[in-house]
Write an enzyme that holds these catalytic residues in place. Structure first.
Site, PDB file in Angstrom:
ATOM      1  N   PHE A  16       0.829  -1.201   0.000  1.00 21.54           N
ATOM      2  CA  PHE A  16       0.000   0.000   0.000  1.00 21.54           C
ATOM      3  C   PHE A  16       0.863   1.251   0.000  1.00 21.54           C
ATOM      4  CE2 PHE A  16      -1.833   3.582   2.194  1.00 21.54           C
ATOM      5  CZ  PHE A  16      -3.025   3.758   1.516  1.00 21.54           C
ATOM      6  N   ASP A  40      12.254  -1.482   8.539  1.00 19.19           N
ATOM      7  CA  ASP A  40      13.132  -2.361   7.761  1.00 19.19           C
ATOM      8  C   ASP A  40      14.039  -1.524   6.859  1.00 19.19           C
ATOM      9  OD1 ASP A  40      14.256  -4.170   5.882  1.00 19.19           O
ATOM     10  OD2 ASP A  40      12.630  -5.596   6.251  1.00 19.19           O
ATOM     11  N   LYS A  43      14.152  -2.707   3.093  1.00 23.24           N
ATOM     12  CA  LYS A  43      13.001  -2.303   2.283  1.00 23.24           C
ATOM     13  C   LYS A  43      13.046  -0.815   1.969  1.00 23.24           C
ATOM     14  CE  LYS A  43       9.937  -5.976   3.929  1.00 23.24           C
ATOM     15  NZ  LYS A  43       8.759  -6.286   4.772  1.00 23.24           N
ATOM     16  N   LYS A 131     -11.162  -8.532   8.307  1.00 22.75           N
ATOM     17  CA  LYS A 131     -11.044  -9.493   9.405  1.00 22.75           C
ATOM     18  C   LYS A 131     -11.354  -8.867  10.764  1.00 22.75           C
ATOM     19  CE  LYS A 131      -7.744 -12.238   6.780  1.00 22.75           C
ATOM     20  NZ  LYS A 131      -7.980 -11.466   5.529  1.00 22.75           N
ATOM     21  N   TYR A 139      -5.343 -11.669  14.677  1.00 22.79           N
ATOM     22  CA  TYR A 139      -5.081 -10.508  13.823  1.00 22.79           C
ATOM     23  C   TYR A 139      -6.331  -9.640  13.703  1.00 22.79           C
ATOM     24  CZ  TYR A 139      -4.616  -7.804   9.535  1.00 22.79           C
ATOM     25  OH  TYR A 139      -4.629  -6.786   8.600  1.00 22.79           O
ATOM     26  N   LYS A 143      -6.970  -5.737  15.082  1.00 21.61           N
ATOM     27  CA  LYS A 143      -7.363  -4.637  14.196  1.00 21.61           C
ATOM     28  C   LYS A 143      -8.702  -4.046  14.623  1.00 21.61           C
ATOM     29  CE  LYS A 143      -5.426  -3.202  11.207  1.00 21.61           C
ATOM     30  NZ  LYS A 143      -4.418  -2.104  11.210  1.00 21.61           N
ATOM     31  N   ASN A 171      -9.363  -8.073   0.655  1.00 22.05           N
ATOM     32  CA  ASN A 171      -8.062  -8.506   0.169  1.00 22.05           C
ATOM     33  C   ASN A 171      -7.607  -7.660  -1.016  1.00 22.05           C
ATOM     34  OD1 ASN A 171      -7.549 -11.334   1.593  1.00 22.05           O
ATOM     35  ND2 ASN A 171      -9.725 -11.145   1.158  1.00 22.05           N
ATOM     36  N   VAL A 179      -3.432 -14.394  -2.028  1.00 21.60           N
ATOM     37  CA  VAL A 179      -3.635 -15.683  -2.686  1.00 21.60           C
ATOM     38  C   VAL A 179      -3.176 -15.706  -4.141  1.00 21.60           C
ATOM     39  CG1 VAL A 179      -6.027 -15.193  -3.385  1.00 21.60           C
ATOM     40  CG2 VAL A 179      -5.303 -17.558  -3.002  1.00 21.60           C
TER      41      VAL A 179
END
Length: 336
Positions: A16, A40, A43, A131, A139, A143, A171, A179
């Protein structure tokens, strides 16, 4: 809207964050500062190859963790707008390392809220997940707690020009760990694992997610949980779109996984409104009334008992539509 503004995005090196940065640089060339806050260094180094500071003088790469409130306060100096995308989101990892997930997703959210309340930030948009609606895994539970913290933060903002809002969506097509890249990586094996043949999921592109956050920055009153109207897909149709030649092996549903994803529960219906492009779950507790919100935004209350889940969603993507979207949105992985 964002020209001459300073923006900080937590978790800015994720899927994102990269899409958000690209969009802001394209649409708002006069943005004053765009701070990529993440933990990180590799990254950040890799992202800097795509968006080098010498070519994009507004960009800053800032190493930090949302668990560290002092570092957040330092990063927020001079910032006008915050987009909170940092999270631990892998369901199995959260189940195995529960308190690590809590420290990032809940305590990190509160750290950011406290730091924003003591700064000159005017808008905060936090990313949520489907979720978080009626969660059955850790998780999702973290959230949901995070969402509640950001909504309630509006109660203690006093007379500051500061609004906290949340965007909740399904997703993201092609994002890391999702996926579609997983299925693409398994094509050569000749078999794709399917947890449940009835499983459905919501689908949204990265760009649609970015556009929703930008809309929220400009339009949210504060306290809303915004939910987009997006299509669903069947997991079996995704497998067919990615690799029609592969057999589909049913392996059983995993712990903490739903057959259908929810974004608005029936219990939420009593304070949910339809805004046309989005739904908004409004805060309970007197920040403003549903009547005032509807009168000024043109929204309409949903029917009592209304629920929004990927299984009963009237809008489903076909195999052909999925194939076309994967070709467009899963960069570098076009399907032959």
């Amino acid at each position: 809207m964002l020209n001459n503004k300073s923006i900080l995005i937590t978790g800015g090196t994720g899927s994102f964050g990269k899409a958000f940065v690209k969009t802001v640089l394209e649409r708002f060339p006069q943005v004053r500062r765009l701070v990529i806050f993440s933990r990180d260094e590799l990254k950040q180094f890799e992202m800097a190859q795509v968006f080098p500071e010498k070519d994009y003088p507004a960009i800053r790469y800032f190493i930090g963790d949302v668990r560290d409130e002092q570092r957040l306060r330092r990063a927020l100096e001079g910032i006008d707008i915050v987009v909170h995308a940092a999270a631990l989101k892998q369901v199995p990892a959260a189940e195995y390392n529960p308190f690590e997930c809590i420290k990032t997703n809940i305590l990190g959210a509160q750290n950011l809220i406290e730091a924003c309340l003591d700064s000159k930030v005017t808008r905060v948009v936090a990313l949520s997940t489907d979720k978080a609606a009626a969660p059955i895994n850790l998780y999702g539970a973290t959230k949901l707690a995070s969402d509640k913290l950001f909504v309630a933060a509006n109660n203690v903002r006093g007379n500051r020009d500061l609004r906290f809002s949340v965007v909740r969506y399904g997703n993201v097509m092609g994002s890391r760990g999702s996926v579609i890249p997983f299925f693409i990586g398994r094509r050569s094996s000749g078999a794709l694992p399917i947890t449940d043949p009835n499983m459905t999921r919501f689908n949204i592109s990265l760009q649609e997610g970015v556009d929703m956050v930008l809309w929220s920055i400009e339009n949210a009153w504060g306290g809303e949980v915004l939910v987009p109207k997006i299509p669903s897909y069947r997991i079996t149709d995704v497998a067919t779109a990615v690799a029609p030649e592969c057999r589909q092996e049913i392996i059983g549903i995993r712990p903490g996984e739903k057959v259908h994803e929810e974004m608005i529960t029936a219990s939420d219906s009593f304070n949910t409104v339809d805004m046309g492009r989005y739904f908004a779950i409004l805060p309970v507790g007197g920040q403003y009334s549903t009547e005032d919100y509807c009168r000024q935004t043109g929204a309409t209350p949903v029917e009592p008992g209304f629920a929004y889940d990927s299984g009963s969603n009237p809008d489903f993507l076909s195999v052909e539509q999925l194939r076309a979207l994967i070709d467009t949105h899963v960069v570098g992985q076009a399907i032959d």
